[in-house]
Design a protein around this motif. Structure first.
Motif, PDB file in Angstrom:
ATOM      1  N   VAL A 150     -11.323  17.620   0.673  1.00 17.29           N
ATOM      2  CA  VAL A 150     -11.737  16.450  -0.108  1.00 17.29           C
ATOM      3  C   VAL A 150     -11.209  15.191   0.582  1.00 17.29           C
ATOM      4  O   VAL A 150     -10.249  15.243   1.345  1.00 17.29           O
ATOM      5  CB  VAL A 150     -11.229  16.499  -1.569  1.00 17.29           C
ATOM      6  CG1 VAL A 150     -11.802  17.672  -2.320  1.00 17.29           C
ATOM      7  CG2 VAL A 150      -9.725  16.515  -1.640  1.00 17.29           C
ATOM      8  N   SER A 151     -11.837  14.081   0.273  1.00 15.08           N
ATOM      9  CA  SER A 151     -11.453  12.801   0.869  1.00 15.08           C
ATOM     10  C   SER A 151     -10.323  12.157   0.062  1.00 15.08           C
ATOM     11  O   SER A 151     -10.221  12.361  -1.145  1.00 15.08           O
ATOM     12  CB  SER A 151     -12.669  11.872   0.867  1.00 15.08           C
ATOM     13  OG  SER A 151     -12.293  10.570   1.257  1.00 15.08           O
ATOM     14  N   ASP A 152      -9.511  11.371   0.736  1.00 19.42           N
ATOM     15  CA  ASP A 152      -8.472  10.606   0.046  1.00 19.42           C
ATOM     16  C   ASP A 152      -8.948   9.183  -0.250  1.00 19.42           C
ATOM     17  O   ASP A 152      -8.174   8.335  -0.667  1.00 19.42           O
ATOM     18  CB  ASP A 152      -7.180  10.579   0.857  1.00 19.42           C
ATOM     19  CG  ASP A 152      -7.310   9.788   2.147  1.00 19.42           C
ATOM     20  OD1 ASP A 152      -8.451   9.519   2.583  1.00 19.42           O
ATOM     21  OD2 ASP A 152      -6.273   9.433   2.727  1.00 19.42           O
ATOM     22  N   ARG A 153     -10.225   8.931  -0.050  1.00 19.97           N
ATOM     23  CA  ARG A 153     -10.768   7.582  -0.191  1.00 19.97           C
ATOM     24  C   ARG A 153     -10.488   6.971  -1.565  1.00 19.97           C
ATOM     25  O   ARG A 153     -10.078   5.820  -1.669  1.00 19.97           O
ATOM     26  CB  ARG A 153     -12.276   7.612   0.073  1.00 19.97           C
ATOM     27  CG  ARG A 153     -12.787   6.323   0.624  1.00 19.97           C
ATOM     28  CD  ARG A 153     -14.200   6.451   1.150  1.00 19.97           C
ATOM     29  NE  ARG A 153     -14.193   7.353   2.288  1.00 19.97           N
ATOM     30  CZ  ARG A 153     -15.224   8.095   2.661  1.00 19.97           C
ATOM     31  NH1 ARG A 153     -16.350   8.033   1.995  1.00 19.97           N
ATOM     32  NH2 ARG A 153     -15.149   8.890   3.695  1.00 19.97           N
ATOM     33  N   ALA A 154     -10.698   7.731  -2.638  1.00 20.49           N
ATOM     34  CA  ALA A 154     -10.469   7.198  -3.992  1.00 20.49           C
ATOM     35  C   ALA A 154      -8.995   6.853  -4.195  1.00 20.49           C
ATOM     36  O   ALA A 154      -8.676   5.810  -4.775  1.00 20.49           O
ATOM     37  CB  ALA A 154     -10.932   8.197  -5.038  1.00 20.49           C
ATOM     38  N   ASP A 155      -8.092   7.717  -3.717  1.00 24.05           N
ATOM     39  CA  ASP A 155      -6.653   7.437  -3.840  1.00 24.05           C
ATOM     40  C   ASP A 155      -6.285   6.183  -3.050  1.00 24.05           C
ATOM     41  O   ASP A 155      -5.493   5.356  -3.507  1.00 24.05           O
ATOM     42  CB  ASP A 155      -5.820   8.621  -3.335  1.00 24.05           C
ATOM     43  CG  ASP A 155      -6.039   9.876  -4.154  1.00 24.05           C
ATOM     44  OD1 ASP A 155      -6.184   9.766  -5.389  1.00 24.05           O
ATOM     45  OD2 ASP A 155      -6.066  10.963  -3.552  1.00 24.05           O
ATOM     46  N   LEU A 156      -6.849   6.040  -1.875  1.00 22.10           N
ATOM     47  CA  LEU A 156      -6.578   4.877  -1.037  1.00 22.10           C
ATOM     48  C   LEU A 156      -7.097   3.593  -1.688  1.00 22.10           C
ATOM     49  O   LEU A 156      -6.402   2.574  -1.724  1.00 22.10           O
ATOM     50  CB  LEU A 156      -7.205   5.069   0.345  1.00 22.10           C
ATOM     51  CG  LEU A 156      -6.936   3.991   1.369  1.00 22.10           C
ATOM     52  CD1 LEU A 156      -5.442   3.804   1.598  1.00 22.10           C
ATOM     53  CD2 LEU A 156      -7.623   4.342   2.678  1.00 22.10           C
TER      54      LEU A 156
ATOM     55  N   GLY B 239      -3.901  12.159  -5.540  1.00 24.57           N
ATOM     56  CA  GLY B 239      -4.291  12.650  -6.861  1.00 24.57           C
ATOM     57  C   GLY B 239      -4.289  14.158  -6.964  1.00 24.57           C
ATOM     58  O   GLY B 239      -4.370  14.705  -8.072  1.00 24.57           O
ATOM     59  N   ASP B 240      -4.188  14.855  -5.847  1.00 28.68           N
ATOM     60  CA  ASP B 240      -4.207  16.316  -5.871  1.00 28.68           C
ATOM     61  C   ASP B 240      -2.811  16.921  -5.812  1.00 28.68           C
ATOM     62  O   ASP B 240      -2.510  17.843  -6.549  1.00 28.68           O
ATOM     63  CB  ASP B 240      -5.056  16.852  -4.715  1.00 28.68           C
ATOM     64  CG  ASP B 240      -6.524  16.552  -4.926  1.00 28.68           C
ATOM     65  OD1 ASP B 240      -7.123  17.175  -5.818  1.00 28.68           O
ATOM     66  OD2 ASP B 240      -7.046  15.667  -4.236  1.00 28.68           O
ATOM     67  N   CYS B 241      -1.948  16.410  -4.939  1.00 30.77           N
ATOM     68  CA  CYS B 241      -0.628  17.032  -4.779  1.00 30.77           C
ATOM     69  C   CYS B 241       0.518  16.081  -5.107  1.00 30.77           C
ATOM     70  O   CYS B 241       1.675  16.473  -5.063  1.00 30.77           O
ATOM     71  CB  CYS B 241      -0.446  17.567  -3.354  1.00 30.77           C
ATOM     72  SG  CYS B 241      -0.186  16.285  -2.096  1.00 30.77           S
ATOM     73  N   ARG B 242       0.196  14.839  -5.420  1.00 31.82           N
ATOM     74  CA  ARG B 242       1.173  13.781  -5.704  1.00 31.82           C
ATOM     75  C   ARG B 242       2.006  13.417  -4.491  1.00 31.82           C
ATOM     76  O   ARG B 242       2.852  12.565  -4.574  1.00 31.82           O
ATOM     77  CB  ARG B 242       2.059  14.123  -6.907  1.00 31.82           C
ATOM     78  CG  ARG B 242       1.296  14.369  -8.188  1.00 31.82           C
ATOM     79  CD  ARG B 242       0.439  13.215  -8.607  1.00 31.82           C
ATOM     80  NE  ARG B 242       1.244  12.061  -9.001  1.00 31.82           N
ATOM     81  CZ  ARG B 242       0.754  10.869  -9.205  1.00 31.82           C
ATOM     82  NH1 ARG B 242      -0.517  10.643  -9.053  1.00 31.82           N
ATOM     83  NH2 ARG B 242       1.541   9.881  -9.557  1.00 31.82           N
ATOM     84  N   SER B 243       1.842  13.995  -3.361  1.00 34.64           N
ATOM     85  CA  SER B 243       2.421  13.680  -2.054  1.00 34.64           C
ATOM     86  C   SER B 243       3.833  13.095  -2.080  1.00 34.64           C
ATOM     87  O   SER B 243       4.298  12.553  -3.067  1.00 34.64           O
ATOM     88  CB  SER B 243       1.506  12.747  -1.269  1.00 34.64           C
ATOM     89  OG  SER B 243       1.365  11.501  -1.893  1.00 34.64           O
TER      90      SER B 243
ATOM     91  N   LEU C 108       0.837  -1.201   0.000  1.00 31.51           N
ATOM     92  CA  LEU C 108       0.000   0.000   0.000  1.00 31.51           C
ATOM     93  C   LEU C 108       0.874   1.254   0.000  1.00 31.51           C
ATOM     94  O   LEU C 108       0.628   2.201  -0.757  1.00 31.51           O
ATOM     95  CB  LEU C 108      -0.927  -0.011   1.211  1.00 31.51           C
ATOM     96  CG  LEU C 108      -1.872   1.162   1.362  1.00 31.51           C
ATOM     97  CD1 LEU C 108      -2.802   1.265   0.177  1.00 31.51           C
ATOM     98  CD2 LEU C 108      -2.662   1.039   2.648  1.00 31.51           C
ATOM     99  N   ALA C 109       1.909   1.266   0.821  1.00 32.92           N
ATOM    100  CA  ALA C 109       2.811   2.419   0.875  1.00 32.92           C
ATOM    101  C   ALA C 109       3.491   2.644  -0.472  1.00 32.92           C
ATOM    102  O   ALA C 109       3.695   3.789  -0.884  1.00 32.92           O
ATOM    103  CB  ALA C 109       3.867   2.216   1.962  1.00 32.92           C
ATOM    104  N   ASP C 110       3.827   1.579  -1.168  1.00 30.62           N
ATOM    105  CA  ASP C 110       4.497   1.699  -2.467  1.00 30.62           C
ATOM    106  C   ASP C 110       3.588   2.235  -3.557  1.00 30.62           C
ATOM    107  O   ASP C 110       4.061   2.803  -4.539  1.00 30.62           O
ATOM    108  CB  ASP C 110       5.045   0.340  -2.921  1.00 30.62           C
ATOM    109  CG  ASP C 110       6.257  -0.106  -2.128  1.00 30.62           C
ATOM    110  OD1 ASP C 110       6.886   0.745  -1.459  1.00 30.62           O
ATOM    111  OD2 ASP C 110       6.562  -1.313  -2.174  1.00 30.62           O
ATOM    112  N   THR C 111       2.289   2.039  -3.419  1.00 32.21           N
ATOM    113  CA  THR C 111       1.377   2.400  -4.506  1.00 32.21           C
ATOM    114  C   THR C 111       0.507   3.625  -4.236  1.00 32.21           C
ATOM    115  O   THR C 111      -0.174   4.094  -5.136  1.00 32.21           O
ATOM    116  CB  THR C 111       0.455   1.211  -4.845  1.00 32.21           C
ATOM    117  OG1 THR C 111      -0.275   0.827  -3.684  1.00 32.21           O
ATOM    118  CG2 THR C 111       1.255   0.030  -5.356  1.00 32.21           C
ATOM    119  N   TYR C 112       0.517   4.162  -3.003  1.00 34.78           N
ATOM    120  CA  TYR C 112      -0.333   5.318  -2.699  1.00 34.78           C
ATOM    121  C   TYR C 112       0.280   6.600  -3.256  1.00 34.78           C
ATOM    122  O   TYR C 112       1.458   6.888  -3.053  1.00 34.78           O
ATOM    123  CB  TYR C 112      -0.545   5.503  -1.194  1.00 34.78           C
ATOM    124  CG  TYR C 112      -1.416   6.705  -0.911  1.00 34.78           C
ATOM    125  CD1 TYR C 112      -2.787   6.569  -0.873  1.00 34.78           C
ATOM    126  CD2 TYR C 112      -0.876   7.967  -0.762  1.00 34.78           C
ATOM    127  CE1 TYR C 112      -3.611   7.660  -0.660  1.00 34.78           C
ATOM    128  CE2 TYR C 112      -1.689   9.077  -0.552  1.00 34.78           C
ATOM    129  CZ  TYR C 112      -3.054   8.912  -0.504  1.00 34.78           C
ATOM    130  OH  TYR C 112      -3.856  10.011  -0.312  1.00 34.78           O
TER     131      TYR C 112
END
Length: 68
Positions: A54-60, A20-24, A13-17
């Motif tokens: 906004v939620s990070d649900r979709a990115d997660l 979508g807004d700031c590219r973190s 999960l850490a490798d793929t998160y």
């Protein structure tokens, strides 16, 4: 297929998160106790996810899908 360990699952999960807004920044994974993990995601200042606009649900969910 061999079941994956909790460490392997959360590391995937850490490798793929990616936000979508700031590219973190790449998430930081820490084990705070045996089999208890914290995934710290570093969002950019002003990121709508960071400020709760906004939620990070979709990115997660995307990260979970890619990691599985």
């Amino acid at each position: 297929m061999t079941p994956r360990t909790p460490r392997e699952i959360i590391a995937g999960l850490a490798d793929t998160y990616h936000c979508g807004d700031c590219r973190s920044d790449p998430p930081e994974l820490r084990e705070i106790a045996p089999e208890i993990f914290v995934l710290q995601i570093g969002h950019a200042d002003g990121c709508p996810v960071l400020v709760g606009a906004v939620s990070d649900r979709a990115d997660l969910l995307r990260a979970i899908d890619r990691a599985s």
